[in-house]
Design an enzyme around this catalytic site. Structure first.
Site, mmCIF file in Angstrom:
data_model
loop_
_atom_site.group_PDB
_atom_site.id
_atom_site.type_symbol
_atom_site.label_atom_id
_atom_site.label_comp_id
_atom_site.label_asym_id
_atom_site.label_seq_id
_atom_site.Cartn_x
_atom_site.Cartn_y
_atom_site.Cartn_z
ATOM 1 N N ARG A 191 0.828 -1.412 0.062
ATOM 2 C CA ARG A 191 -0.090 -0.039 0.139
ATOM 3 C C ARG A 191 0.691 1.153 0.070
ATOM 4 O O ARG A 191 1.638 1.437 0.954
ATOM 5 C CB ARG A 191 -0.707 -0.029 1.221
ATOM 6 C CG ARG A 191 -1.927 0.982 1.357
ATOM 7 C CD ARG A 191 -1.919 1.814 2.604
ATOM 8 N NE ARG A 191 -2.110 0.881 3.897
ATOM 9 C CZ ARG A 191 -1.473 1.456 5.035
ATOM 10 N NH1 ARG A 191 -0.593 2.344 5.166
ATOM 11 N NH2 ARG A 191 -1.617 0.616 6.223
ATOM 12 N N HIS B 209 -3.226 4.230 4.873
ATOM 13 C CA HIS B 209 -4.288 3.326 5.128
ATOM 14 C C HIS B 209 -5.659 4.008 4.526
ATOM 15 O O HIS B 209 -6.556 3.273 3.772
ATOM 16 C CB HIS B 209 -4.558 2.889 6.476
ATOM 17 C CG HIS B 209 -5.819 2.006 6.657
ATOM 18 N ND1 HIS B 209 -6.039 0.707 6.198
ATOM 19 C CD2 HIS B 209 -6.931 2.269 7.313
ATOM 20 C CE1 HIS B 209 -7.105 0.322 6.624
ATOM 21 N NE2 HIS B 209 -7.753 1.296 7.217
ATOM 22 N N TYR C 296 4.623 4.850 11.340
ATOM 23 C CA TYR C 296 4.906 3.258 11.553
ATOM 24 C C TYR C 296 5.523 2.482 10.301
ATOM 25 O O TYR C 296 5.899 1.317 10.225
ATOM 26 C CB TYR C 296 3.524 2.363 11.798
ATOM 27 C CG TYR C 296 2.374 2.640 10.568
ATOM 28 C CD1 TYR C 296 2.499 2.125 9.626
ATOM 29 C CD2 TYR C 296 1.552 3.548 11.065
ATOM 30 C CE1 TYR C 296 1.538 2.027 8.624
ATOM 31 C CE2 TYR C 296 0.457 3.553 9.768
ATOM 32 C CZ TYR C 296 0.681 3.150 8.764
ATOM 33 O OH TYR C 296 -0.300 3.070 7.894
#
Ligand SMILES: Cc1ncc(C[n+]2csc(CCOP(=O)(O)OP(=O)(O)O)c2C)c(N)n1
Lengths: 391, 329
Positions: A285, A289, A298
């Site tokens: 990705r 998100h 992260y």
């Protein structure tokens, strides 16, 4: 694309430019197009299945066009969210090949059960790309007809749709619609995070014991919001299939050709009565998100850069150029079309009206409910009381 | 018209058989429903006669039962799911409240989930924990679901067929302690003639106070009314039958006439159906009430160990005690 319905193993009408069996050096990953745009003639999957594709030049160009359009429309939706026109958007950036490859492998009669990120598959199913924007804008909950397009509603609850797909596939088998070339197959989409859910594991059990004509298509984009793959599993996800009694394969999810080949094969197996299988489309990705997410918390930039080099569109473009399947005019034309369609999409989104307030009472029950009718009536009277007033 | 004397459990069995006969799209699915005929034998003999594609023994996975039934419903089938016991419906709770209940709404009517979820519910059979619960309020609280409960063989027979024929998703609560009670069943009666599925029923007419109950507590209230009659009090007993939507017309009419109402259910009182019914009666019948609407319910505890369940469950004495209190106001 897919007009000629190219089979996966139909034999090489168009010889692949360069045959480099197992060129990635990774036996776990089925790949037919390297990040540099080199074609691999054929690859053998972990269960011995040989994967290859045989497309006409026009079909190769069609796949490229799909990838570019889907990316552009997705980017437009992201921009619309930034401008406050959508409440939230779940971008597919980076996952175009996984979605277009699998989406184009579906036949008209096949049924798909998506999550909330399958805009590319939705596009391949012939659904107006504005449809998911209504959902994310908050003017409806997904406006397409699942039966007409054979593409079910988006499902937000992680993993829930895999069971619906399993039941539907059981129904296909019960209807006697498997066992022939024109049989039906079903595909269930979900993410790597979803593989931790009970429902997904229950659907593996069910599909296995009922031999359901179903392809589990996991887009492993490496993260479930912030949680990396290691928080979901100790083993490669495709290997789980063995424990449930059906084949599993990992495909390069950034390779539209391999994704197509693997999905078409799995769907055909299902439609011929050979039961379920699991495809792990190994991808990334590239964006957040959703538009509410901050991925810098992260993951590190170098990781993103490494995946950038595996971009699904760049490699397809390199291939088309090297093989002289497409020229500069073609690429300009695709870009022009993508721009046109995204502008058109924008105009229509801005014009999307809010639903009439009383519609919130519609379609709660097929047969209605007296208590709800009463509430609707009270609400209508309440609304009418404002009529002619300053409000 | 053929009338047979059947137990409530057998009446369900005959009703399910009729549904399977009448519509080839009806499928029964659940744990042990096939060869065994279900742990309460409600599906006894059905797999033998209709085959294992119509009566499907499933893996032991409640979310799977409901979730796959949704897919079958989208495919055009009419699944009738058996949840083995009330306390085991919770693993399927998400599929029921987030998917079954909402698919029609989310798709703006394009998808229908004509599905029945049968749950043997309630206590009184001396079972171990998780086998005696009354989860109706969870489902009645969810828009998009309809919730009904039968209390006698005739209703069991008719309502199960009506529920299966309905396009609404229906949670069908079976009073398991009443499975073995017998009563007359008109097996050829046209369905819905006497009562449509979503209609309450006056189980015993009376003039002095109204008892409102459903499922297993209807029998308890009828017994209480018989006892009260000996003391010269005529209690009207209403079998609600439909918990969502509530059929309140019958209730209001009765309470306006009697001026007193007691709601009886096994489930805990806190945020239970009794609270809803009491609130509605208060809003609609305020000037007819001689006393507040009272509730007789299970206590706000987990369902207790079997040796004390008689203390937990509303019984004839607790009902009569509440009736006395409404008269003492
Ligand atoms: C049952 C459930 N729990 C939590 C969420 C909140 N949530 C939305 S997306 C997501 C991560 C899903 O990750 P994955 O399955 O890998 O799919 P991806 O979004 O990466 O495509 C979470 C936790 C949810 N939608 N459903």
């Amino acid at each position: 694309m897919a007009k000629g319905d190219p089979g996966v193993t139909r034999g090489g009408r168009r010889a692949a430019p360069r045959s480099r069996k197992g060129a990635t050096g990774d036996p776990e990953l089925v790949q037919l197009l390297t990040p540099e745009g080199e074609r691999i003639d054929s690859v053998t999957g972990p269960d011995g299945t040989e994967y290859r594709v045989d497309f006409t030049d026009e079909e190769y160009r069609g796949l490229y066009r799909d990838l570019v359009l889907v990316r552009k429309l997705d980017a437009e939706a992201t921009a619309l969210q930034r401008q406050g026109e959508l409440g939230i958007w779940a971008s597919l950036l980076g996952q175009e090949a996984a979605q277009v490859g699998s989406g184009r492998a579906l036949r008209t009669q096949d049924m798909a059960f998506p999550t909330y990120r399958e805009h590319g598959v939705l596009y391949c199913r012939g659904i107006d790309p504005i449809m998911p924007l209504g959902l994310f804008r908050g003017v409806d909950q997904g406006g397409w007809d699942p039966n007409e397009f054979k593409f079910n509603m988006y499902t937000i609850v992680i993993g829930a749709q895999t069971l619906h797909a399993t039941g539907y596939a059981m129904g296909v088998a019960m209807d006697g619609k498997t066992g022939t070339d024109d049989g039906e197959a079903v595909i269930a989409y979900f993410g790597d995070g979803a593989t931790s859910q009970g429902d997904v594991n229950e659907s593996f059990v069910w599909a296995g014991v009922f031999n359901a004509p179903l392809v589990f298509f996991c887009q492993n984009n490496q993260y479930a919001i912030s949680e990396p793959l290691e928080r979901q599993t100790r083993i490669p996800l495709y290997q789980r299939a063995a424990g449930f009694g059906f084949p599993g394969v990992r495909v390069d999810g950034n390779d539209v050709l391999a994704t197509y080949a693997v999905t078409r094969q799995a769907l055909d197996n299902a439609r011929h009565g050979q039961g379920p299988s699991l495809i792990e489309a190994y991808t990334y990705r590239m964006g957040a998100h959703t538009t509410s997410d901050d991925p810098t918390r992260y993951r590190i930039a170098s990781e993103v850069e490494a995946w950038q080099a595996k971009d699904p569109i760049a490699r397809m473009k390199a291939f088309l150029e090297k093989q002289q399947i497409a020229d500069a005019d073609f690429f300009a034309d695709v870009d022009e079309q993508a721009k046109r369609e995204s502008v058109h999409l924008r105009e229509r989104v801005l014009a999307m009206p809010n639903p009439e307030p009383t519609t919130l009472f519609d379609h709660v029950y097929p047969n209605g409910s007296p208590l709800l009718d009463e509430q609707r009536e009270q609400f209508s009277k309440y609304l009418e009381s404002f009529e002619g007033s300053a409000h | 018209m053929a009338t047979e004397t059947l137990t409530l459990g057998k009446a369900l069995n005959v009703g399910l058989r009729k549904a399977l006969e009448n519509d080839p799209k009806v499928v029964i699915m659940g744990e042990d429903v096939g060869k065994l005929g279900g742990v309460f034998r409600i599906t006894d003999g059905l797999q033998k006669d209709f085959g294992d594609q119509r009566v499907i023994d499933t893996p032991l996975a409640e979310s799977g039962i409901i979730g796959t039934a949704i897919g079958l419903a989208i495919r055009g089938y009419r699944p009738v799911c058996e949840i083995q016991f009330d306390g085991f419906v919770y693993p399927a709770y998400d599929q029921i409240v987030s998917q079954v209940a909402k698919m029609h709404y989310r798709s703006r009517g394009k998808l229908r989930i004509p599905m029945v979820i049968r749950i043997p519910f309630g206590g009184g059979i001396g079972a171990v924990e998780h086998h005696s619960e009354s989860p109706e309020a969870y489902f009645a609280h969810t828009a998009g679901l309809k919730v009904v409960s039968c209390s006698n063989p005739q209703d069991a027979y008719a309502m199960i067929q009506q529920a299966i024929a309905s396009d609404d998703p229906i949670v069908f609560l079976e009073p398991k302690r009443r499975y073995w009670e017998k009563g007359p069943v008109e097996v050829d009666a046209p369905l819905g003639d006497a009562y449509p599925l979503h209609a309450a029923r006056v189980a015993r007419p009376g003039t002095d106070a109204t008892l409102l109950a459903y499922g297993p507590m209807v029998r308890t209230c009828l017994d209480a009314a018989t006892a009260a009659a000996e003391d010269g009090r005529e209690l009207e007993v209403i079998d609600l039958r439909t918990l969502s939507p509530l059929d309140l017309g019958v209730v209001y009419e009765s309470v306006r006439r009697t001026g007193r109402a007691v709601v009886v259910h096994e489930a805990p009182s806190n945020v239970g159906l009794g609270a809803e019914i009491a609130a509605r009666i208060t809003e609609e019948c305020f000037y007819s009430l001689e006393s507040p609407v009272l509730r007789v319910t299970g206590y706000d505890t987990p369902y207790p160990a079997a040796r004390v369940e008689e203390e937990y469950l509303p019984d004839l004495d607790r009902v009569l005690d509440a009736v006395d209190r409404t008269f003492g106001w």
